[in-house]
Design a protein around this motif. Structure first.
Motif, mmCIF file in Angstrom:
data_model
loop_
_atom_site.group_PDB
_atom_site.id
_atom_site.type_symbol
_atom_site.label_atom_id
_atom_site.label_comp_id
_atom_site.label_asym_id
_atom_site.label_seq_id
_atom_site.Cartn_x
_atom_site.Cartn_y
_atom_site.Cartn_z
ATOM 1 N N GLN A 1 0.831 -1.209 0.000
ATOM 2 C CA GLN A 1 0.000 0.000 0.000
ATOM 3 C C GLN A 1 0.867 1.261 0.000
ATOM 4 N N GLU A 2 1.901 1.254 0.812
ATOM 5 C CA GLU A 2 2.805 2.410 0.854
ATOM 6 C C GLU A 2 3.544 2.574 -0.469
ATOM 7 N N LEU A 3 3.916 1.470 -1.090
ATOM 8 C CA LEU A 3 4.563 1.543 -2.398
ATOM 9 C C LEU A 3 3.631 2.139 -3.447
ATOM 10 N N ALA A 4 2.367 1.749 -3.405
ATOM 11 C CA ALA A 4 1.389 2.243 -4.384
ATOM 12 C C ALA A 4 1.227 3.762 -4.284
ATOM 13 N N LYS A 5 1.341 4.308 -3.081
ATOM 14 C CA LYS A 5 1.255 5.757 -2.909
ATOM 15 C C LYS A 5 2.378 6.476 -3.644
ATOM 16 N N LEU A 6 3.473 5.757 -3.885
ATOM 17 C CA LEU A 6 4.639 6.332 -4.556
ATOM 18 C C LEU A 6 4.796 5.818 -5.991
ATOM 19 N N ASN A 7 3.717 5.299 -6.559
ATOM 20 C CA ASN A 7 3.673 4.813 -7.946
ATOM 21 C C ASN A 7 4.534 3.592 -8.208
ATOM 22 N N HIS A 8 4.716 2.766 -7.203
ATOM 23 C CA HIS A 8 5.351 1.457 -7.359
ATOM 24 C C HIS A 8 4.241 0.431 -7.161
ATOM 25 N N PHE A 9 3.924 -0.306 -8.168
ATOM 26 C CA PHE A 9 2.826 -1.273 -8.079
ATOM 27 C C PHE A 9 3.416 -2.673 -8.090
ATOM 28 N N TRP A 10 3.679 -3.176 -6.892
ATOM 29 C CA TRP A 10 4.301 -4.484 -6.713
ATOM 30 C C TRP A 10 3.269 -5.494 -6.253
ATOM 31 N N SER A 11 3.522 -6.735 -6.586
ATOM 32 C CA SER A 11 2.698 -7.818 -6.056
ATOM 33 C C SER A 11 3.193 -8.142 -4.647
ATOM 34 N N LEU A 12 2.406 -8.930 -3.926
ATOM 35 C CA LEU A 12 2.837 -9.357 -2.595
ATOM 36 C C LEU A 12 4.125 -10.164 -2.682
ATOM 37 N N ARG A 13 4.228 -10.965 -3.719
ATOM 38 C CA ARG A 13 5.433 -11.785 -3.895
ATOM 39 C C ARG A 13 6.680 -10.921 -4.103
ATOM 40 N N GLU A 14 6.566 -9.902 -4.939
ATOM 41 C CA GLU A 14 7.698 -9.001 -5.169
ATOM 42 C C GLU A 14 8.103 -8.291 -3.874
ATOM 43 N N ALA A 15 7.107 -7.872 -3.108
ATOM 44 C CA ALA A 15 7.396 -7.194 -1.844
ATOM 45 C C ALA A 15 8.095 -8.140 -0.869
ATOM 46 N N ASN A 16 7.630 -9.384 -0.782
ATOM 47 C CA ASN A 16 8.282 -10.363 0.092
ATOM 48 C C ASN A 16 9.720 -10.627 -0.329
ATOM 49 N N GLU A 17 9.950 -10.718 -1.617
ATOM 50 C CA GLU A 17 11.316 -10.949 -2.111
ATOM 51 C C GLU A 17 12.229 -9.787 -1.742
ATOM 52 N N TRP A 18 11.723 -8.558 -1.876
ATOM 53 C CA TRP A 18 12.533 -7.389 -1.530
ATOM 54 C C TRP A 18 12.847 -7.374 -0.042
ATOM 55 N N ILE A 19 11.850 -7.657 0.786
ATOM 56 C CA ILE A 19 12.058 -7.644 2.239
ATOM 57 C C ILE A 19 13.091 -8.692 2.640
ATOM 58 N N THR A 20 12.950 -9.917 2.141
ATOM 59 C CA THR A 20 13.893 -10.963 2.538
ATOM 60 C C THR A 20 15.298 -10.693 2.009
#
Length: 79
Positions: free
Chosen positions: A32-51
């Motif tokens: 949700q925070e990424l979407a506010k900044l025009n980054h539209f990631w899937s949950l999977r992409e977000a999990n990969e970035w976090i890990t």
């Protein structure tokens, strides 16, 4: 236009405090925070970035799927 340095800022804004676990991040809030900044990631992409980039956060999800909860690991510091 989306900028890559916005990702770390979105991650920082998605951190909340939990009375039992301390600092906690959910994948949904991060996306949700990424979407506010025009980054539209899937949950999977977000999990990969976090890990990959946030090694101090550990997954403690109690269910299967891409919806994850991460908490900041205690690195041995005493409050």
């Amino acid at each position: 236009m989306a900028k890559y340095y916005d990702v770390k800022a979105a991650f920082s804004r998605s951190i909340t405090l939990d009375p039992k676990r301390g600092r906690v991040v959910t994948t949904e809030r991060f996306v949700q925070e990424l979407a506010k900044l025009n980054h539209f990631w899937s949950l999977r992409e977000a999990n990969e970035w976090i890990t990959h980039y946030q090694g101090f956060f550990r997954d403690y999800s109690d269910q299967e799927g891409e919806s994850k909860r991460y908490f900041l690991k205690n690195m041995g510091y005493v409050k």
